[in-house]
Design a protein around this motif. Structure first.
Motif, short mmCIF file in Angstrom:
data_model
loop_
_atom_site.label_atom_id
_atom_site.label_comp_id
_atom_site.label_asym_id
_atom_site.label_seq_id
_atom_site.Cartn_x
_atom_site.Cartn_y
_atom_site.Cartn_z
N UNK A 1 0.83 -1.20 0.00
CA UNK A 1 0.00 0.00 0.00
C UNK A 1 0.87 1.26 0.00
N UNK A 2 0.33 2.33 -0.54
CA UNK A 2 1.06 3.58 -0.59
C UNK A 2 1.23 4.16 0.81
N UNK A 3 2.44 4.58 1.13
CA UNK A 3 2.72 5.20 2.42
C UNK A 3 2.63 6.72 2.33
N UNK A 4 2.77 7.36 3.47
CA UNK A 4 2.67 8.82 3.54
C UNK A 4 3.75 9.51 2.72
N UNK A 5 4.97 8.97 2.76
CA UNK A 5 6.06 9.59 2.01
C UNK A 5 5.78 9.59 0.51
N UNK A 6 5.29 8.47 -0.01
CA UNK A 6 4.97 8.39 -1.45
C UNK A 6 3.82 9.31 -1.80
N UNK A 7 2.81 9.40 -0.93
CA UNK A 7 1.70 10.31 -1.17
C UNK A 7 2.20 11.75 -1.23
N UNK A 8 3.09 12.12 -0.32
CA UNK A 8 3.64 13.47 -0.32
C UNK A 8 4.42 13.74 -1.60
#
Length: 67
Positions: free
Chosen positions: A44-51
């Motif tokens: 799943x996509x993490x916060x760092x990748x979303x940012x």
């Protein structure tokens, strides 16, 4: 980047699951994976990748664009 086996996916969806073409093409890849009983191939996509994505593709306020 890994290519998708469209022939195999279409065969599984249209023949194995007996979906109509409209039903098949309306599915997201995740929905099709679930219906076929396949496991998730990426984490799943993490916060760092979303940012990173938010920085690369910022939301644009179309009502306040100049030009």
């Amino acid at each position: 980047m890994i290519g998708l086996d469209w022939r195999g996916l279409m065969q599984a969806g249209l023949h194995g699951l007996r979906l109509t073409p409209d039903q098949f093409w309306a599915l997201t890849p995740a929905e099709l994976q679930i219906m076929l009983g396949l496991t998730q191939t990426s984490p799943p996509m993490g916060r760092d990748r979303l940012a990173e994505l938010q920085t690369a593709f910022p939301d644009v306020d179309k009502e306040n664009l100049d030009g």
